[in-house]
Write a protein that holds these residues in place. Structure first.
Motif, PDB file in Angstrom:
ATOM      1  N   ASN A 171      48.259  -6.281 -31.711  1.00  0.00           N
ATOM      2  CA  ASN A 171      48.404  -7.324 -30.694  1.00  0.00           C
ATOM      3  C   ASN A 171      49.058  -6.764 -29.435  1.00  0.00           C
ATOM      4  OD1 ASN A 171      48.140  -9.976 -29.764  1.00  0.00           O
ATOM      5  ND2 ASN A 171      50.221 -10.493 -30.393  1.00  0.00           N
ATOM      6  N   ARG A 172      50.084  -5.918 -29.634  1.00  0.00           N
ATOM      7  CA  ARG A 172      50.735  -5.290 -28.471  1.00  0.00           C
ATOM      8  C   ARG A 172      49.744  -4.407 -27.712  1.00  0.00           C
ATOM      9  NH1 ARG A 172      55.157  -5.148 -32.065  1.00  0.00           N
ATOM     10  NH2 ARG A 172      54.587  -3.096 -32.872  1.00  0.00           N
ATOM     11  N   ARG A 173      48.945  -3.629 -28.477  1.00  0.00           N
ATOM     12  CA  ARG A 173      47.954  -2.765 -27.822  1.00  0.00           C
ATOM     13  C   ARG A 173      46.917  -3.602 -27.065  1.00  0.00           C
ATOM     14  NH1 ARG A 173      48.924  -0.079 -32.600  1.00  0.00           N
ATOM     15  NH2 ARG A 173      47.115  -0.947 -33.682  1.00  0.00           N
ATOM     16  N   PHE A 174      46.472  -4.699 -27.676  1.00  0.00           N
ATOM     17  CA  PHE A 174      45.506  -5.565 -26.995  1.00  0.00           C
ATOM     18  C   PHE A 174      46.112  -6.197 -25.750  1.00  0.00           C
ATOM     19  CE2 PHE A 174      43.159  -6.201 -31.218  1.00  0.00           C
ATOM     20  CZ  PHE A 174      42.167  -5.299 -30.870  1.00  0.00           C
ATOM     21  N   ALA A 175      47.385  -6.593 -25.831  1.00  0.00           N
ATOM     22  CA  ALA A 175      48.052  -7.190 -24.675  1.00  0.00           C
ATOM     23  C   ALA A 175      48.150  -6.178 -23.535  1.00  0.00           C
ATOM     24  CB  ALA A 175      49.440  -7.695 -25.066  1.00  0.00           C
ATOM     25  N   MET A 176      48.471  -4.929 -23.871  1.00  0.00           N
ATOM     26  CA  MET A 176      48.549  -3.893 -22.840  1.00  0.00           C
ATOM     27  C   MET A 176      47.164  -3.624 -22.246  1.00  0.00           C
ATOM     28  SD  MET A 176      51.329  -1.377 -24.708  1.00  0.00           S
ATOM     29  CE  MET A 176      50.904   0.021 -23.723  1.00  0.00           C
ATOM     30  N   ALA A 177      46.150  -3.586 -23.100  1.00  0.00           N
ATOM     31  CA  ALA A 177      44.783  -3.360 -22.611  1.00  0.00           C
ATOM     32  C   ALA A 177      44.340  -4.515 -21.727  1.00  0.00           C
ATOM     33  CB  ALA A 177      43.824  -3.195 -23.793  1.00  0.00           C
ATOM     34  N   LEU A 178      44.706  -5.736 -22.123  1.00  0.00           N
ATOM     35  CA  LEU A 178      44.351  -6.908 -21.305  1.00  0.00           C
ATOM     36  C   LEU A 178      45.059  -6.843 -19.954  1.00  0.00           C
ATOM     37  CD1 LEU A 178      42.992  -9.666 -21.017  1.00  0.00           C
ATOM     38  CD2 LEU A 178      45.000 -10.678 -22.116  1.00  0.00           C
ATOM     39  N   GLN A 179      46.323  -6.472 -19.975  1.00  0.00           N
ATOM     40  CA  GLN A 179      47.071  -6.360 -18.717  1.00  0.00           C
ATOM     41  C   GLN A 179      46.431  -5.300 -17.816  1.00  0.00           C
ATOM     42  OE1 GLN A 179      51.171  -5.258 -19.259  1.00  0.00           O
ATOM     43  NE2 GLN A 179      51.770  -6.078 -17.265  1.00  0.00           N
ATOM     44  N   ALA A 180      46.054  -4.169 -18.400  1.00  0.00           N
ATOM     45  CA  ALA A 180      45.416  -3.112 -17.621  1.00  0.00           C
ATOM     46  C   ALA A 180      44.081  -3.593 -17.065  1.00  0.00           C
ATOM     47  CB  ALA A 180      45.209  -1.868 -18.490  1.00  0.00           C
ATOM     48  N   ALA A 181      43.322  -4.338 -17.880  1.00  0.00           N
ATOM     49  CA  ALA A 181      42.031  -4.862 -17.424  1.00  0.00           C
ATOM     50  C   ALA A 181      42.228  -5.874 -16.299  1.00  0.00           C
ATOM     51  CB  ALA A 181      41.282  -5.501 -18.596  1.00  0.00           C
ATOM     52  N   GLU A 182      43.261  -6.696 -16.410  1.00  0.00           N
ATOM     53  CA  GLU A 182      43.530  -7.679 -15.352  1.00  0.00           C
ATOM     54  C   GLU A 182      43.902  -6.978 -14.051  1.00  0.00           C
ATOM     55  OE1 GLU A 182      46.532 -10.090 -17.203  1.00  0.00           O
ATOM     56  OE2 GLU A 182      45.054 -11.461 -18.084  1.00  0.00           O
ATOM     57  N   LEU A 183      44.727  -5.920 -14.157  1.00  0.00           N
ATOM     58  CA  LEU A 183      45.094  -5.164 -12.953  1.00  0.00           C
ATOM     59  C   LEU A 183      43.859  -4.510 -12.327  1.00  0.00           C
ATOM     60  CD1 LEU A 183      48.431  -3.469 -14.087  1.00  0.00           C
ATOM     61  CD2 LEU A 183      48.154  -5.285 -12.379  1.00  0.00           C
ATOM     62  N   LYS A 184      42.985  -3.955 -13.177  1.00  0.00           N
ATOM     63  CA  LYS A 184      41.766  -3.333 -12.677  1.00  0.00           C
ATOM     64  C   LYS A 184      40.871  -4.373 -12.020  1.00  0.00           C
ATOM     65  CE  LYS A 184      38.315   0.035 -14.066  1.00  0.00           C
ATOM     66  NZ  LYS A 184      37.849   0.894 -15.145  1.00  0.00           N
ATOM     67  N   GLN A 185      40.769  -5.562 -12.658  1.00  0.00           N
ATOM     68  CA  GLN A 185      39.950  -6.624 -12.074  1.00  0.00           C
ATOM     69  C   GLN A 185      40.511  -7.048 -10.720  1.00  0.00           C
ATOM     70  OE1 GLN A 185      39.685 -10.188 -14.417  1.00  0.00           O
ATOM     71  NE2 GLN A 185      38.363 -11.221 -12.963  1.00  0.00           N
ATOM     72  N   LEU A 198      51.046  -5.671 -43.321  1.00  0.00           N
ATOM     73  CA  LEU A 198      49.880  -6.131 -42.579  1.00  0.00           C
ATOM     74  C   LEU A 198      50.298  -6.857 -41.303  1.00  0.00           C
ATOM     75  CD1 LEU A 198      46.821  -6.442 -42.445  1.00  0.00           C
ATOM     76  CD2 LEU A 198      47.028  -8.510 -43.831  1.00  0.00           C
ATOM     77  N   ILE A 199      51.332  -7.672 -41.391  1.00  0.00           N
ATOM     78  CA  ILE A 199      51.832  -8.385 -40.208  1.00  0.00           C
ATOM     79  C   ILE A 199      52.315  -7.393 -39.161  1.00  0.00           C
ATOM     80  CG2 ILE A 199      53.741  -9.840 -39.395  1.00  0.00           C
ATOM     81  CD1 ILE A 199      53.355 -11.506 -41.967  1.00  0.00           C
ATOM     82  N   GLU A 200      53.033  -6.356 -39.605  1.00  0.00           N
ATOM     83  CA  GLU A 200      53.502  -5.339 -38.656  1.00  0.00           C
ATOM     84  C   GLU A 200      52.319  -4.627 -37.999  1.00  0.00           C
ATOM     85  OE1 GLU A 200      56.508  -4.682 -37.348  1.00  0.00           O
ATOM     86  OE2 GLU A 200      57.038  -6.515 -38.426  1.00  0.00           O
ATOM     87  N   GLU A 201      51.297  -4.313 -38.793  1.00  0.00           N
ATOM     88  CA  GLU A 201      50.112  -3.675 -38.220  1.00  0.00           C
ATOM     89  C   GLU A 201      49.445  -4.593 -37.203  1.00  0.00           C
ATOM     90  OE1 GLU A 201      47.500  -2.512 -41.398  1.00  0.00           O
ATOM     91  OE2 GLU A 201      48.985  -1.167 -42.281  1.00  0.00           O
ATOM     92  N   LEU A 202      49.346  -5.865 -37.545  1.00  0.00           N
ATOM     93  CA  LEU A 202      48.717  -6.826 -36.623  1.00  0.00           C
ATOM     94  C   LEU A 202      49.546  -6.983 -35.345  1.00  0.00           C
ATOM     95  CD1 LEU A 202      47.502  -9.550 -39.142  1.00  0.00           C
ATOM     96  CD2 LEU A 202      46.102  -7.922 -37.868  1.00  0.00           C
ATOM     97  N   ARG A 203      50.864  -6.962 -35.487  1.00  0.00           N
ATOM     98  CA  ARG A 203      51.717  -7.045 -34.291  1.00  0.00           C
ATOM     99  C   ARG A 203      51.487  -5.836 -33.387  1.00  0.00           C
ATOM    100  NH1 ARG A 203      57.253  -9.215 -37.106  1.00  0.00           N
ATOM    101  NH2 ARG A 203      56.696 -11.422 -37.081  1.00  0.00           N
ATOM    102  N   GLY A 204      51.362  -4.661 -34.012  1.00  0.00           N
ATOM    103  CA  GLY A 204      51.091  -3.446 -33.232  1.00  0.00           C
ATOM    104  C   GLY A 204      49.759  -3.553 -32.516  1.00  0.00           C
TER     105      GLY A 204
END
Length: 117
Positions: A72-86, A64-70
């Motif tokens: 979290n990484r996807r959310f971090a990448m999506a957040l970074q992409a959203a920040e770049l778009k903003q 479960l921790i590994e799944e959550l880390r994955g």
């Protein structure tokens, strides 16, 4: 001799009774130890089962921790992409505001000239 034989026989009977009592006490003690051993084995079996359950839960938690880390990484990448778009949108917005301001100034210059002409 008869008396000695009778006395020896009585002594032998007492010794035999003492040995039987000692043997009975040893048997009872052995039975008690066997019961204690069975109880200890039952406790150990229960603890072993608890440890296996805990190990299984730990393995599930690790997955479960590994799944959550994955995630979290996807959310971090999506957040970074959203920040770049903003940031890109903010830059475009700034450019549009500058163009709008330039148009207002141009309209402001054109309008008095067309009225006076």
């Amino acid at each position: 001799l008869q008396q000695q034989a009778e006395q020896a026989c009585r002594q032998l009977l007492r010794t035999q009774e003492e040995h039987e009592q000692l043997l009975q006490a040893a048997v009872e003690q052995a039975e008690g130890l066997e019961q204690s051993l069975r109880n200890a084995e039952a406790v150990l079996a229960e603890r072993a089962a608890q440890l296996r359950d805990a190990q299984a839960q730990l393995s599930r938690n690790k997955l479960l921790i590994e799944e959550l880390r994955g995630e979290n990484r996807r959310f971090a990448m999506a957040l970074q992409a959203a920040e770049l778009k903003q940031k890109s949108m903010e830059e475009k917005n700034q450019l549009l505001e500058e163009q709008a301001s330039a148009l207002k100034q141009l309209i402001g210059k054109i309008t008095p000239a067309s009225l006076s002409g």
